[in-house]
Design an enzyme around this catalytic site. Sequence first.
Site, PDB file in Angstrom:
ATOM      1  CD  GLN A  81      -2.902  -1.163   2.314  1.00  0.00           C
ATOM      2  OE1 GLN A  81      -2.589  -1.870   3.261  1.00  0.00           O
ATOM      3  NE2 GLN A  81      -4.000  -0.426   2.319  1.00  0.00           N
ATOM      4  CG  HIS A  84      -0.735  -4.992 -13.672  1.00  0.00           C
ATOM      5  ND1 HIS A  84      -0.193  -4.061 -14.528  1.00  0.00           N
ATOM      6  CD2 HIS A  84      -0.210  -4.719 -12.455  1.00  0.00           C
ATOM      7  CE1 HIS A  84       0.630  -3.262 -13.861  1.00  0.00           C
ATOM      8  NE2 HIS A  84       0.631  -3.650 -12.596  1.00  0.00           N
ATOM      9  CG  ASP A 123       1.997  -0.945 -10.877  1.00  0.00           C
ATOM     10  OD1 ASP A 123       1.900  -1.943 -10.140  1.00  0.00           O
ATOM     11  OD2 ASP A 123       1.729  -0.976 -12.091  1.00  0.00           O
ATOM     12  CG  HIS A 178      -0.560  -6.413   5.177  1.00  0.00           C
ATOM     13  ND1 HIS A 178      -0.645  -5.769   6.389  1.00  0.00           N
ATOM     14  CD2 HIS A 178      -1.700  -6.079   4.512  1.00  0.00           C
ATOM     15  CE1 HIS A 178      -1.771  -5.075   6.453  1.00  0.00           C
ATOM     16  NE2 HIS A 178      -2.426  -5.246   5.317  1.00  0.00           N
ATOM     17  CD  GLN A 207      -7.750  -7.231   8.280  1.00  0.00           C
ATOM     18  OE1 GLN A 207      -7.816  -6.113   8.741  1.00  0.00           O
ATOM     19  NE2 GLN A 207      -8.403  -7.558   7.181  1.00  0.00           N
ATOM     20  NE  ARG A 249     -16.497  -6.847   9.275  1.00  0.00           N
ATOM     21  CZ  ARG A 249     -16.949  -7.217   8.085  1.00  0.00           C
ATOM     22  NH1 ARG A 249     -18.157  -7.749   7.980  1.00  0.00           N
ATOM     23  NH2 ARG A 249     -16.215  -7.053   7.005  1.00  0.00           N
ATOM     24  CD  GLU A 276      -4.977  -2.916   9.582  1.00  0.00           C
ATOM     25  OE1 GLU A 276      -6.090  -2.612   9.071  1.00  0.00           O
ATOM     26  OE2 GLU A 276      -4.186  -3.703   9.050  1.00  0.00           O
ATOM     27  CD  GLU A 319      -8.219   0.479   2.077  1.00  0.00           C
ATOM     28  OE1 GLU A 319      -8.881  -0.446   2.576  1.00  0.00           O
ATOM     29  OE2 GLU A 319      -7.158   0.903   2.593  1.00  0.00           O
TER      30      GLU A 319
END
Length: 544
Positions: A59, A76, A90, A161, A207, A281, A426, A481
């Site tokens: 990111q 892509h 990129d 990640h 995650q 959550r 996070e 994101e």
Amino acid sequence: MKLLHGLALVFLLAAASCKADEEITCEENEPFTCSNTDILSSKNFGKDFIFGVASSAYQIEGGRGRGVNVWDGFSHRYPEKSGSDLKNGDTSCESYTRWKKDVEIMGELNATGYRFSFAWSRIVPKGKVSRGVDQAGLDYYHNLIDALLEKNITPFVTLFHWDLPQTLQDEYEGFLDRQIIQDFKDYADLCFKEFGGKVKNWITINQLYTVPTRGYALGTDAPGRCSPKVDTKQRCYGGNSSTEPYIVAHNQLLAHAAIVDLYRTNYAFQNGKIGPVMITRWFLPYDESDPACIEAAERMNQFFHGWYMEPLTKGRYPDIMRQIVGSRLPNFTEAEAELVAGSYDFLGLNYYVTQYAKPKPNPYPSETHTALMDAGVDLTFNNSRGEYPGPVFAEDANSYYYPKGIYYVMDYFKTKYNNPLIYITENGISTPGSESRCEAIADYKRINYLCSHLCFLRKVIREKGVNIRGYFAWALGDNYEFCKGFTVRFGLSYVNWDDLDDRNLKESGKWYQRFINGTAKNPVKQDFLRSSLSSQSQKKRLAC
């Protein structure tokens, strides 16, 4: 007499302090005045509590100097899935060449921790250590870590990640095959040898829930696999949405456990800690008077949290999952169960939103079935009375946030999983990427989100004794994101996409800085944000 008077004064001051402490209240919904910020600061969490920021390699780093990963391949191949703006990682913040500016901003924040990830393909471009290691990649992370330590910022490093080297996906479909366990273990071993003297907090996988569900059930994330009828536009390159998510999740758990065992066996002398990161959550009953909705909320907890936490604590999947999923759910051997159970020193928990749960028929078997349907739960952001849990989280997704949800989730993990050591790895909120520079910097919505969640975090630590030792705001700066491109901003610092050297703290970053320093003050009130002042007047008042 003077002595007695002095003692009385000390007693009264102490009593007043305790009273103020006890009277902390947290708003559950708007308007978030954050009127408690005079006593809600980093000082109220203990001197060793870590307050930091977070990011991930794909990111923020950009693609320069590394091997191809699955997000390169995915974005892509399916640019419309990587973001509505058709953008990808990129070129993002280009932190690979601008990492000094990142560290400078963290120093400005007075952050005491930084959670970031290594790009596997930057260190091992072809996926397997036996095929070569890139010294430039090692040097980049050494330089970054050294700079962090010079500023007394504790590094928390995530090994994976979501950016698996594309070569491993091409060769054996990545986490669908058990070959991944050895390749991941070899990569981790290299990282422990190279950086273990400096890094004392390791995260195996970010995650655990996300790659199996979004990458292999829905096909909305890399690598982009799903059943043919799940994506009606035929944008998945193969897959089985009913079975593959469970296989991938199983192999992730086995890889995680193998890496933890490696670290504990060969690197205990480094005196570090290691664990996974979970997305969490809170699930509220759609109708709190309906037993079926109450049951649906708990069943969702088992499929969402228990899917990983039951193996990590007991070495087996939840009974309700085994009952519903049946033979599609892999089994652990006795040796595997022993390896997986207890394979963490801490848990990283990511929390963003809360949802309402109500029962929904499970359509299995069908051509459009996915593993996400097995819980038999329909998730919404409004309850039976049409009420939302809190303010808008993301306009484009019609989602809402509920600050008290973090209180319930932390108490749930403490009660159900024996009060583990927890870091909030996070927590944050997005704002539209279409906002002007001035609007993006004046992000009072983010201040309200942060302070309301931090209030409930302190409350659950104090009232329930939850063993939480750190908090990492997402994110350090605006970045790419996943699946949204640059259409949203999550950063506490502003990044100008037309001039990447132009990076500055937003109002939220300045608030977080004051919070860490123990001098936080009330954010601008909601009524100002909603006022009838013209755009030009607001800019003038905000000195933009």
